[in-house]
Scaffold this motif. Structure first.
Motif, PDB file in Angstrom:
ATOM      1  N   ALA A   1       0.834  -1.149  -0.115  1.00 20.21           N
ATOM      2  CA  ALA A   1      -0.091  -0.128  -0.077  1.00 20.21           C
ATOM      3  C   ALA A   1       0.975   1.130   0.134  1.00 20.21           C
ATOM      4  CB  ALA A   1      -0.912  -0.046   1.267  1.00 20.21           C
ATOM      5  N   GLN A   2       1.998   1.181   0.543  1.00 26.14           N
ATOM      6  CA  GLN A   2       3.019   2.393   0.857  1.00 26.14           C
ATOM      7  C   GLN A   2       3.696   2.500  -0.740  1.00 26.14           C
ATOM      8  OE1 GLN A   2       5.744   1.910   4.046  1.00 26.14           O
ATOM      9  NE2 GLN A   2       4.373   1.545   5.358  1.00 26.14           N
ATOM     10  N   ALA A   3       3.536   1.500  -1.430  1.00 21.64           N
ATOM     11  CA  ALA A   3       4.166   1.540  -2.754  1.00 21.64           C
ATOM     12  C   ALA A   3       3.186   1.963  -3.699  1.00 21.64           C
ATOM     13  CB  ALA A   3       4.768   0.222  -3.235  1.00 21.64           C
ATOM     14  N   ASP A   4       1.827   2.343  -3.182  1.00 21.93           N
ATOM     15  CA  ASP A   4       0.794   2.999  -3.937  1.00 21.93           C
ATOM     16  C   ASP A   4       0.007   1.937  -4.753  1.00 21.93           C
ATOM     17  OD1 ASP A   4       1.401   5.721  -3.264  1.00 21.93           O
ATOM     18  OD2 ASP A   4       3.122   5.696  -4.835  1.00 21.93           O
ATOM     19  N   PHE A   5      -0.120   0.695  -4.407  1.00 22.01           N
ATOM     20  CA  PHE A   5      -0.824  -0.309  -4.899  1.00 22.01           C
ATOM     21  C   PHE A   5      -2.381  -0.289  -4.182  1.00 22.01           C
ATOM     22  CE2 PHE A   5       3.241  -2.065  -5.868  1.00 22.01           C
ATOM     23  CZ  PHE A   5       3.132  -2.405  -7.015  1.00 22.01           C
ATOM     24  N   SER A   6      -3.397  -0.281  -4.948  1.00 22.65           N
ATOM     25  CA  SER A   6      -4.928  -0.068  -4.420  1.00 22.65           C
ATOM     26  C   SER A   6      -4.815  -1.364  -3.736  1.00 22.65           C
ATOM     27  CB  SER A   6      -5.586   0.166  -5.696  1.00 22.65           C
ATOM     28  OG  SER A   6      -5.777  -1.000  -6.484  1.00 22.65           O
TER      29      SER A   6
ATOM     30  N   GLN B   1       6.102   1.028 -10.503  1.00 18.76           N
ATOM     31  CA  GLN B   1       5.663   0.446  -9.342  1.00 18.76           C
ATOM     32  C   GLN B   1       6.457  -0.857  -9.095  1.00 18.76           C
ATOM     33  OE1 GLN B   1       1.278   1.080 -10.152  1.00 18.76           O
ATOM     34  NE2 GLN B   1       1.474   0.996  -7.781  1.00 18.76           N
TER      35      GLN B   1
END
Length: 302
Positions: A31-36, A211
């Motif tokens: 989540a911190q790596a911008d994955f939903s 990502q």
């Protein structure tokens, strides 16, 4: 001999559920790596599917052979359970709250007991019902559901949340049916293969190359696919093959306990007295659901 097998079955279920409980570690990093949330679920299912296919292919390719007529069992575990309950669970989180969504998800054992009675003739004993009540009360306290305010309630959210519990239960029901004919590795492999077939084209996943540029991200994806997914489901499925579906599903409710204790250890969360009481309730339920089998086993010694 029976007693040893019974204990081993619950050991597998406990260990599998404990591994489910560590999923938050991987989800937090991704989540911190911008994955939903939907991307993370898709990555979880697809990575587990790929690892299982490769492992089983090298170990014993014969385990990958199934009859097409049995596909319904894997559609049940993979699509009706994994895909549906994940969709329902995340929808419930958006509609109500995480804590309430978790409790609604853990109505799953109740559905398992009812469905197991209908399809497998498993007895609905007083011990099972008592263990189920202790489990639900314990989870309510552990997850800190109360106090509930009006803005946290939504009829749609509650309905979808119950749907997540129903979908969660389907794995134990369809999985138990598949285990009558197939090896646990075959069951979990095709569970995630069928889930991947649905999730990849319908999830709308759009991952930018950047990502996936981090080694840490790949480690998190592989860790997510292996520990709380492939390995966890394998251990639970092995245990499920040895005990009743209802008992296995109740024993698996140690998952929120592990997640809570992990939060204390990793994130320095503070346990409340109600959470401690809730943990004791859940552990009592786990002991209670095993008790009858142990008494019968002891009687067989004489």
């Amino acid at each position: 001999m029976f007693l040893s097998k019974n204990r081993l079955a619950y050991f597998y279920v406990f260990l599998g559920a404990a591994l489910w409980g560590v999923i938050g570690l991987f989800i937090d990093r991704l989540a911190q790596a911008d994955f939903s949330a939907l991307q993370i679920v898709t990555l979880r299912v697809v990575s587990a599917s790929a690892m299982l296919m490769m492992f089983v292919g090298f170990k014993d390719a014969k385990l990958l052979k199934i009859d097409l007529k049995d596909s319904m069992s894997f559609i049940g575990t993979g699509i009706f359970s994994i895909v549906f309950f994940n969709w329902a669970y995340f929808t419930a989180i958006e509609e109500v709250s995480l804590s309430i969504a978790v409790i609604l998800l853990y109505t799953g054992p109740a559905f398992v007991i009812i469905l197991s009675r209908i399809f497998f003739g498993e007895p609905m004993t007083g011990r099972k019902v008592g263990a189920l009540v202790l489990t639900l009360l314990g989870c309510v306290l552990v997850i800190k559901v109360f106090p509930i305010t009006a803005d946290r309630l939504s009829w749609y959210g509650l309905l979808v949340g119950l749907g997540s519990g129903f979908g969660y239960a389907f794995y134990s029901i369809f999985g138990k049916h598949a285990l009558q004919k197939y090896h646990p590795l075959t069951v979990i492999t095709y569970t995630f293969v069928f889930a991947s077939i649905v999730m990849l084209p319908t999830s709308g996943i759009t991952i930018e190359i950047k990502q996936l540029a981090s080694v840490d991200v790949w480690l998190q994806i592989l860790g997510l696919g292996f520990f709380p997914t492939a390995l966890a489901y394998y251990l639970y499925t092995v245990g499920l093959s040895m005990v009743e579906s209802g008992r296995a599903s109740i024993a698996a409710t140690v998952e929120p306990l592990v997640a809570t204790l992990l939060g204390v250890w990793i994130f320095n969360d503070v346990l409340t007295s109600f959470q401690i009481i809730g943990m004791l309730f859940v552990l009592s339920a786990v002991v209670l659901v095993q008790f009858r089998g142990r008494v019968k086993a002891d009687l067989k010694q004489y």
